[in-house]
Motif scaffolding. Sequence first.
Motif, mmCIF file in Angstrom:
data_model
loop_
_atom_site.group_PDB
_atom_site.id
_atom_site.type_symbol
_atom_site.label_atom_id
_atom_site.label_comp_id
_atom_site.label_asym_id
_atom_site.label_seq_id
_atom_site.Cartn_x
_atom_site.Cartn_y
_atom_site.Cartn_z
ATOM 1 N N GLY B 22 45.994 -68.587 -16.532
ATOM 2 C CA GLY B 22 45.769 -68.668 -15.088
ATOM 3 C C GLY B 22 46.964 -68.121 -14.337
ATOM 4 O O GLY B 22 48.099 -68.449 -14.650
ATOM 5 N N ARG B 23 46.723 -67.245 -13.374
ATOM 6 C CA ARG B 23 47.814 -66.738 -12.550
ATOM 7 C C ARG B 23 47.669 -67.184 -11.107
ATOM 8 O O ARG B 23 48.467 -66.840 -10.262
ATOM 9 C CB ARG B 23 47.861 -65.212 -12.639
ATOM 10 N N GLU B 24 46.599 -67.934 -10.840
ATOM 11 C CA GLU B 24 46.375 -68.324 -9.447
ATOM 12 C C GLU B 24 47.172 -69.579 -9.115
ATOM 13 O O GLU B 24 47.232 -70.510 -9.898
ATOM 14 C CB GLU B 24 44.877 -68.533 -9.211
ATOM 15 N N ALA B 25 47.770 -69.576 -7.965
ATOM 16 C CA ALA B 25 48.596 -70.699 -7.539
ATOM 17 C C ALA B 25 47.735 -71.960 -7.466
ATOM 18 O O ALA B 25 46.583 -71.909 -7.076
ATOM 19 C CB ALA B 25 49.206 -70.404 -6.185
ATOM 20 N N ASP B 26 48.331 -73.066 -7.865
ATOM 21 C CA ASP B 26 47.554 -74.292 -7.895
ATOM 22 C C ASP B 26 47.975 -75.233 -6.766
ATOM 23 O O ASP B 26 47.676 -76.413 -6.792
ATOM 24 C CB ASP B 26 47.719 -74.970 -9.258
ATOM 25 N N MET B 231 34.661 -63.394 -0.531
ATOM 26 C CA MET B 231 34.877 -63.856 -1.895
ATOM 27 C C MET B 231 36.130 -64.710 -1.955
ATOM 28 O O MET B 231 36.898 -64.787 -1.025
ATOM 29 C CB MET B 231 35.034 -62.677 -2.846
ATOM 30 N N VAL B 232 36.296 -65.383 -3.078
ATOM 31 C CA VAL B 232 37.532 -66.081 -3.368
ATOM 32 C C VAL B 232 38.421 -65.076 -4.100
ATOM 33 O O VAL B 232 38.093 -64.646 -5.198
ATOM 34 C CB VAL B 232 37.269 -67.305 -4.261
ATOM 35 N N ALA B 233 39.505 -64.677 -3.479
ATOM 36 C CA ALA B 233 40.341 -63.622 -4.058
ATOM 37 C C ALA B 233 41.592 -64.210 -4.694
ATOM 38 O O ALA B 233 42.187 -65.145 -4.172
ATOM 39 C CB ALA B 233 40.716 -62.607 -2.990
ATOM 40 N N GLY B 234 41.959 -63.668 -5.817
ATOM 41 C CA GLY B 234 43.187 -64.080 -6.494
ATOM 42 C C GLY B 234 44.146 -62.902 -6.558
ATOM 43 O O GLY B 234 43.915 -61.862 -5.941
ATOM 44 N N PRO B 235 45.237 -63.052 -7.322
ATOM 45 C CA PRO B 235 46.218 -61.968 -7.440
ATOM 46 C C PRO B 235 45.606 -60.713 -8.069
ATOM 47 O O PRO B 235 44.715 -60.785 -8.907
ATOM 48 C CB PRO B 235 47.305 -62.547 -8.342
ATOM 49 N N GLY B 372 40.572 -62.005 -11.160
ATOM 50 C CA GLY B 372 40.535 -63.200 -12.018
ATOM 51 C C GLY B 372 39.267 -63.306 -12.851
ATOM 52 O O GLY B 372 38.688 -64.372 -12.977
ATOM 53 N N ARG B 373 38.826 -62.207 -13.419
ATOM 54 C CA ARG B 373 37.635 -62.148 -14.286
ATOM 55 C C ARG B 373 36.322 -62.358 -13.519
ATOM 56 O O ARG B 373 35.271 -62.511 -14.139
ATOM 57 C CB ARG B 373 37.743 -63.151 -15.448
#
Lengths: 427, 427
Positions: B22-26, B231-235, B372-373
């Motif tokens: 996981g690279r998304e901030a939690d 959308m929900v966007a990640g890094p 993020g896949r």
Amino acid sequence: MLRLDASASGFAERFSTLVEAGREADTDVSDAVRGILQRVRTDGDAALLSLTRKFDRIDVAADGLAITQAEMDAACAEVAPDLMAALELAAARIRIFHEAQRPAGHEQVDTDGNRTGWRYTAVDAAGVYIPGGRATYPSSVLMNAIPAKVAGVERLVMVTPTPDGRMNPLVLAAARLAGVDEIYRVGGAQAVAALAYGTETIAPVDVITGPGNAYVAEAKRQLYGRVGIDMVAGPSEILVVADKGADADILAADLLSQAEHDPVAQAILITDSAELADAVAAAVPRALAHISTKAVAAESWDAHGAIITVAALGDAVPLIDALAPEHLALAVADPETLFQRVRHAGSVFMGYMTPEAIGDYVAGPNHTLPTGRRARFSSGLGVADFMKRTTFLACSDAGFAAIGPAAATLAEAEGLPAHALSVTRRF
Amino acid sequence: MLRLDASASGFAERFSTLVEAGREADTDVSDAVRGILQRVRTDGDAALLSLTRKFDRIDVAADGLAITQAEMDAACAEVAPDLMAALELAAARIRIFHEAQRPAGHEQVDTDGNRTGWRYTAVDAAGVYIPGGRATYPSSVLMNAIPAKVAGVERLVMVTPTPDGRMNPLVLAAARLAGVDEIYRVGGAQAVAALAYGTETIAPVDVITGPGNAYVAEAKRQLYGRVGIDMVAGPSEILVVADKGADADILAADLLSQAEHDPVAQAILITDSAELADAVAAAVPRALAHISTKAVAAESWDAHGAIITVAALGDAVPLIDALAPEHLALAVADPETLFQRVRHAGSVFMGYMTPEAIGDYVAGPNHTLPTGRRARFSSGLGVADFMKRTTFLACSDAGFAAIGPAAATLAEAEGLPAHALSVTRRF
């Protein structure tokens, strides 16, 4: 039931109150659902079995989660021939309709030879949630599973709870007709969690669709982003627009066909005929006497039903768009003209001979539709919900030379020098 | 940076760890965001002004929230001619690409005369969020606003914070080029709340898109369902597949062009050439010396970068699908053959002369893509995100007679007698 006259003073305010009235339950189940998701994520099958024991009161072993071919055979054998024929007709028509929805790829080439376009591919696996117990809807199986199979989904999983071990043969027959590949006897937020995270027995899927109670809906909401979901669904609703050519007793049945779903469902009639308005107001109580769902339907009609009279049918258009109804029935002599002017509705049923119930079952269009004014921005379930678009770009040497410098200029301006470098190093 | 060899023992496990990392901030900002949404919903402009004072350190009156035409004129006058030309080229090409995406309506008639189909209409109003401050991206304005206008959105609103009163002229110039109708100097979760709920000054919209920090993303997540969101966007991430024909120094720049976005961005190279793998590993540090974003890019490459060698290019296909990358660059002699076998990727950049950065700015395809896949189940931003589909059904008398009985049969079987009644009353 609310009676409104669009020409009366204060109408705008009263109509706006009707539009804004929230009918969605405000019970916050988010913490309970968060706990269930976490449990299934951590403990897999063990959590699933334990929660199924608790909520569905049945003891299943992990290797008993899957519904077997023998159970499917038995279920199908139990379905009466006329019901099986009706399911088959529905499945065939739903398939034909959705096959036309398969989105096309595209490719274009600019004058310098740069090629761009996109391609659609199906998701690898999809999961369909089907409620069990009191309200079991084989039509929901068809409406969710067939678009997935038309999209080309190779692995289609269905989950459905079997409270106290009860299974609905029609639901299983519909699953077989629709081509569902795996079925598991689990329900609730725990079933949604299993579909999203996977367990030892249930491999994870990419998209989860289908109706469910507040826990199922909240589970999908919380998992949105990790998997694709169909939509946030609220209580059902119908807006019937009718002129004097429509029959009051038929309209009463049309209105109650939504009202019977749920005490917080909503049925509204808009008409340019004061006589028809009165006739329908009188016909609804008569129609209620004919249906076993009378208690629910009456509660919905009393609390959320409305009859609105307008001076001319055209005046209905802004009211329709403001309500953005899930179902819009145009029981008028010239439905096409009215339809052309409508902007926001989930699905439209045109003319005197098109009851919404036909669309719920056999006509072809999907019955999973946006509720609660969401037709302003969202669509019913379709084949594209089980597919995704991959865009592509292939630069020619000449094309790269033509547009590369502008890309480098903009990258520098945005403070992204490696972007610029990846362009300039190719010059 | 991780080096993996697909033919080494233990590869499957190590690759799987890379995929799942996981690279998304939690950081949980959900409570803070919930509070801000509630404040704006209740207090409207007053909350907006107070939060803008707090977070952006500027004192604005309600009638000063909108950016004026004079400010727009001044901004455009400030943009250097070559930058304006680059923006214009980008806008024109993005428009052409997205015009081909406008979805078509459909109509079909069965042998009994039942007519079914669908129609697409644009949402009434859309809002685009554009970050301010450090990272201001005019390209994001074009990529979000142009598809909305191509869709036919009549009212397109942009919100962008102006911390300490700073505005980016390029962002305003891009907004004018893209046809944005209203711009407000607000940002953060409060701006998203204003777009969703409306305030005295800002009328609500139906769809909200655009990039933003954790607060903006969480605000969109919480409002999903009340409005549509992109959308929900990640890094960001890039997967480059290269053969021995590719240049190591160019590939190094390609990899860093994603790494420079964010310390948690990810750049991965897969190649069938061990020599190229070594050469790129050596080239990245050299390339880092050329870029002012070196610190961020190096952190990303060190922590999340990877070089994977495979025995043959075809072996890359399952790895690509497992990673389902936002950006997939195929720097190989025959990208088309490889592309045909790939199932999951946001956008594909084919051949030696197609750096991803070209696609970020000027090529035409949208740069808002699933991370993020999520390319396993979702698509980049497109025209359809600003439109919705209304299905329709019009039964003929003969058609109703043909399919009505099956609908009534299924309605009775589902325990919905009013549905059945609405059909049988028409016989």
